[in-house]
Design a protein around this motif. Structure first.
Motif, PDB file in Angstrom:
ATOM      1  N   PHE A 149       0.829  -1.200   0.000  1.00  0.00           N
ATOM      2  CA  PHE A 149       0.000   0.000   0.000  1.00  0.00           C
ATOM      3  C   PHE A 149       0.859   1.244   0.000  1.00  0.00           C
ATOM      4  CE2 PHE A 149      -1.317   3.309   3.022  1.00  0.00           C
ATOM      5  CZ  PHE A 149      -2.280   3.922   2.257  1.00  0.00           C
ATOM      6  N   PHE A 150       1.857   1.270   0.836  1.00  0.00           N
ATOM      7  CA  PHE A 150       2.687   2.457   0.942  1.00  0.00           C
ATOM      8  C   PHE A 150       3.490   2.686  -0.329  1.00  0.00           C
ATOM      9  CE2 PHE A 150       1.942   1.495   5.432  1.00  0.00           C
ATOM     10  CZ  PHE A 150       1.392   2.706   5.802  1.00  0.00           C
ATOM     11  N   LEU A 151       3.846   1.640  -1.010  1.00  0.00           N
ATOM     12  CA  LEU A 151       4.583   1.798  -2.259  1.00  0.00           C
ATOM     13  C   LEU A 151       3.684   2.348  -3.355  1.00  0.00           C
ATOM     14  CD1 LEU A 151       6.670  -1.496  -2.273  1.00  0.00           C
ATOM     15  CD2 LEU A 151       7.429   0.794  -1.625  1.00  0.00           C
ATOM     16  N   SER A 152       2.453   1.828  -3.461  1.00  0.00           N
ATOM     17  CA  SER A 152       1.574   2.289  -4.526  1.00  0.00           C
ATOM     18  C   SER A 152       1.022   3.670  -4.213  1.00  0.00           C
ATOM     19  CB  SER A 152       0.440   1.293  -4.754  1.00  0.00           C
ATOM     20  OG  SER A 152      -0.384   1.209  -3.615  1.00  0.00           O
ATOM     21  N   ALA A 153       0.589   3.897  -2.995  1.00  0.00           N
ATOM     22  CA  ALA A 153       0.027   5.199  -2.643  1.00  0.00           C
ATOM     23  C   ALA A 153       1.098   6.267  -2.639  1.00  0.00           C
ATOM     24  CB  ALA A 153      -0.651   5.125  -1.282  1.00  0.00           C
ATOM     25  N   ALA A 154       2.320   5.870  -2.404  1.00  0.00           N
ATOM     26  CA  ALA A 154       3.396   6.850  -2.320  1.00  0.00           C
ATOM     27  C   ALA A 154       3.634   7.548  -3.646  1.00  0.00           C
ATOM     28  CB  ALA A 154       4.672   6.179  -1.833  1.00  0.00           C
ATOM     29  N   SER A 155       3.320   6.923  -4.769  1.00  0.00           N
ATOM     30  CA  SER A 155       3.636   7.576  -6.030  1.00  0.00           C
ATOM     31  C   SER A 155       2.833   8.863  -6.210  1.00  0.00           C
ATOM     32  CB  SER A 155       3.446   6.627  -7.213  1.00  0.00           C
ATOM     33  OG  SER A 155       2.099   6.282  -7.362  1.00  0.00           O
ATOM     34  N   ALA A 156       1.547   8.879  -5.884  1.00  0.00           N
ATOM     35  CA  ALA A 156       0.757  10.106  -5.973  1.00  0.00           C
ATOM     36  C   ALA A 156       1.224  11.106  -4.926  1.00  0.00           C
ATOM     37  CB  ALA A 156      -0.729   9.807  -5.807  1.00  0.00           C
ATOM     38  N   VAL A 157       1.460  10.633  -3.730  1.00  0.00           N
ATOM     39  CA  VAL A 157       1.930  11.511  -2.651  1.00  0.00           C
ATOM     40  C   VAL A 157       3.295  12.086  -2.994  1.00  0.00           C
ATOM     41  CG1 VAL A 157       2.639  11.579  -0.225  1.00  0.00           C
ATOM     42  CG2 VAL A 157       0.574  10.330  -0.881  1.00  0.00           C
ATOM     43  N   ASN A 158       4.193  11.255  -3.482  1.00  0.00           N
ATOM     44  CA  ASN A 158       5.528  11.741  -3.860  1.00  0.00           C
ATOM     45  C   ASN A 158       5.453  12.762  -4.976  1.00  0.00           C
ATOM     46  OD1 ASN A 158       6.857  10.218  -1.959  1.00  0.00           O
ATOM     47  ND2 ASN A 158       7.329   8.553  -3.363  1.00  0.00           N
ATOM     48  N   ARG A 159       4.577  12.539  -5.930  1.00  0.00           N
ATOM     49  CA  ARG A 159       4.438  13.499  -7.034  1.00  0.00           C
ATOM     50  C   ARG A 159       3.955  14.851  -6.523  1.00  0.00           C
ATOM     51  NH1 ARG A 159       1.344  11.484 -12.167  1.00  0.00           N
ATOM     52  NH2 ARG A 159       1.679  13.683 -12.623  1.00  0.00           N
ATOM     53  N   VAL A 160       2.982  14.831  -5.629  1.00  0.00           N
ATOM     54  CA  VAL A 160       2.455  16.087  -5.092  1.00  0.00           C
ATOM     55  C   VAL A 160       3.527  16.814  -4.292  1.00  0.00           C
ATOM     56  CG1 VAL A 160       0.810  17.080  -3.440  1.00  0.00           C
ATOM     57  CG2 VAL A 160       0.040  15.378  -5.093  1.00  0.00           C
ATOM     58  N   THR A 161       4.214  16.085  -3.428  1.00  0.00           N
ATOM     59  CA  THR A 161       5.211  16.742  -2.576  1.00  0.00           C
ATOM     60  C   THR A 161       6.449  17.164  -3.352  1.00  0.00           C
ATOM     61  OG1 THR A 161       6.132  14.601  -1.895  1.00  0.00           O
ATOM     62  CG2 THR A 161       4.462  15.585  -0.465  1.00  0.00           C
ATOM     63  N   SER A 162       6.652  16.612  -4.536  1.00  0.00           N
ATOM     64  CA  SER A 162       7.827  17.012  -5.315  1.00  0.00           C
ATOM     65  C   SER A 162       7.524  18.155  -6.279  1.00  0.00           C
ATOM     66  CB  SER A 162       8.395  15.812  -6.077  1.00  0.00           C
ATOM     67  OG  SER A 162       7.506  15.407  -7.086  1.00  0.00           O
ATOM     68  N   LEU A 163       6.266  18.582  -6.367  1.00  0.00           N
ATOM     69  CA  LEU A 163       5.958  19.743  -7.203  1.00  0.00           C
ATOM     70  C   LEU A 163       6.714  20.952  -6.642  1.00  0.00           C
ATOM     71  CD1 LEU A 163       2.112  19.331  -7.703  1.00  0.00           C
ATOM     72  CD2 LEU A 163       3.871  19.139  -9.467  1.00  0.00           C
ATOM     73  N   PRO A 164       7.462  21.652  -7.476  1.00  0.00           N
ATOM     74  CA  PRO A 164       8.280  22.758  -6.977  1.00  0.00           C
ATOM     75  C   PRO A 164       7.499  23.796  -6.160  1.00  0.00           C
ATOM     76  CG  PRO A 164       8.953  22.208  -9.188  1.00  0.00           C
ATOM     77  CD  PRO A 164       7.716  21.394  -8.899  1.00  0.00           C
ATOM     78  N   LEU A 165       6.290  24.145  -6.588  1.00  0.00           N
ATOM     79  CA  LEU A 165       5.509  25.135  -5.853  1.00  0.00           C
ATOM     80  C   LEU A 165       5.201  24.658  -4.439  1.00  0.00           C
ATOM     81  CD1 LEU A 165       3.917  27.788  -5.746  1.00  0.00           C
ATOM     82  CD2 LEU A 165       1.939  26.525  -6.600  1.00  0.00           C
ATOM     83  N   LEU A 166       4.711  23.439  -4.315  1.00  0.00           N
ATOM     84  CA  LEU A 166       4.360  22.914  -2.998  1.00  0.00           C
ATOM     85  C   LEU A 166       5.595  22.631  -2.159  1.00  0.00           C
ATOM     86  CD1 LEU A 166       1.396  20.571  -3.928  1.00  0.00           C
ATOM     87  CD2 LEU A 166       1.346  22.921  -3.131  1.00  0.00           C
ATOM     88  N   ASN A 167       6.633  22.117  -2.796  1.00  0.00           N
ATOM     89  CA  ASN A 167       7.868  21.813  -2.087  1.00  0.00           C
ATOM     90  C   ASN A 167       8.486  23.087  -1.508  1.00  0.00           C
ATOM     91  OD1 ASN A 167      10.521  21.066  -1.353  1.00  0.00           O
ATOM     92  ND2 ASN A 167      10.466  19.365  -2.779  1.00  0.00           N
ATOM     93  N   SER A 168       8.548  24.134  -2.294  1.00  0.00           N
ATOM     94  CA  SER A 168       9.148  25.377  -1.796  1.00  0.00           C
ATOM     95  C   SER A 168       8.270  26.020  -0.729  1.00  0.00           C
ATOM     96  CB  SER A 168       9.437  26.350  -2.939  1.00  0.00           C
ATOM     97  OG  SER A 168       8.251  26.770  -3.554  1.00  0.00           O
ATOM     98  N   ALA A 169       6.944  25.942  -0.886  1.00  0.00           N
ATOM     99  CA  ALA A 169       6.046  26.474   0.143  1.00  0.00           C
ATOM    100  C   ALA A 169       6.219  25.707   1.446  1.00  0.00           C
ATOM    101  CB  ALA A 169       4.601  26.405  -0.335  1.00  0.00           C
ATOM    102  N   PHE A 170       6.326  24.385   1.369  1.00  0.00           N
ATOM    103  CA  PHE A 170       6.564  23.581   2.567  1.00  0.00           C
ATOM    104  C   PHE A 170       7.888  23.977   3.222  1.00  0.00           C
ATOM    105  CE2 PHE A 170       8.762  20.016   4.532  1.00  0.00           C
ATOM    106  CZ  PHE A 170       7.877  19.704   5.554  1.00  0.00           C
ATOM    107  N   ASN A 171       8.918  24.176   2.418  1.00  0.00           N
ATOM    108  CA  ASN A 171      10.219  24.559   2.971  1.00  0.00           C
ATOM    109  C   ASN A 171      10.155  25.910   3.670  1.00  0.00           C
ATOM    110  OD1 ASN A 171      11.474  22.196   2.189  1.00  0.00           O
ATOM    111  ND2 ASN A 171      12.147  23.014   0.236  1.00  0.00           N
ATOM    112  N   LEU A 172       9.389  26.859   3.120  1.00  0.00           N
ATOM    113  CA  LEU A 172       9.228  28.161   3.763  1.00  0.00           C
ATOM    114  C   LEU A 172       8.539  28.022   5.118  1.00  0.00           C
ATOM    115  CD1 LEU A 172       8.154  30.366   0.711  1.00  0.00           C
ATOM    116  CD2 LEU A 172      10.301  30.515   1.986  1.00  0.00           C
TER     117      LEU A 172
END
Length: 103
Positions: free
Chosen positions: A3-26
């Motif tokens: 489950f974590f491997l399959s669900a992680a692909s959508a989650v990883n894609r979202v968290t790796s989007l530059p806009l969201l990633n940089s906002a999270f870092n801020l």
């Protein structure tokens, strides 16, 4: 566990989007700065982090048998989520920019 491997692909894609990633870092930087500069808040934050970590660990461990049974459905949801992300990325190109570059 799959489950974590399959669900992680959508989650990883979202968290790796530059806009969201940089906002999270801020937000993360502001949180860490606040913890470092305000001793009283640091203690409260540390307790909250510990409670959250224990809660998440308990939920994940207890839910694993159910997640194993729902694995095919979760994989299907993940597939649809990835298709939706494809459309979002195509229609909203600013998602590929860091937060400080979006106007």
């Amino acid at each position: 566990m799959l489950f974590f491997l399959s669900a992680a692909s959508a989650v990883n894609r979202v968290t790796s989007l530059p806009l969201l990633n940089s906002a999270f870092n801020l937000v993360s930087s502001a949180y860490n700065y606040t913890k470092e500069t305000h001793p009283y808040l640091s203690g409260v934050c540390s307790v909250a982090e510990t409670v959250a970590a224990v809660a998440v660990g308990s939920v994940v461990g207890g839910a694993q048998p159910i997640l194993n049974q729902l694995e095919p459905q979760i994989a299907l949801v993940n597939e649809y989520a990835c298709k939706g992300l494809d459309q979002l990325e195509e229609n909203l190109p600013f998602l590929q920019q860091p937060a400080d570059k979006v106007k």
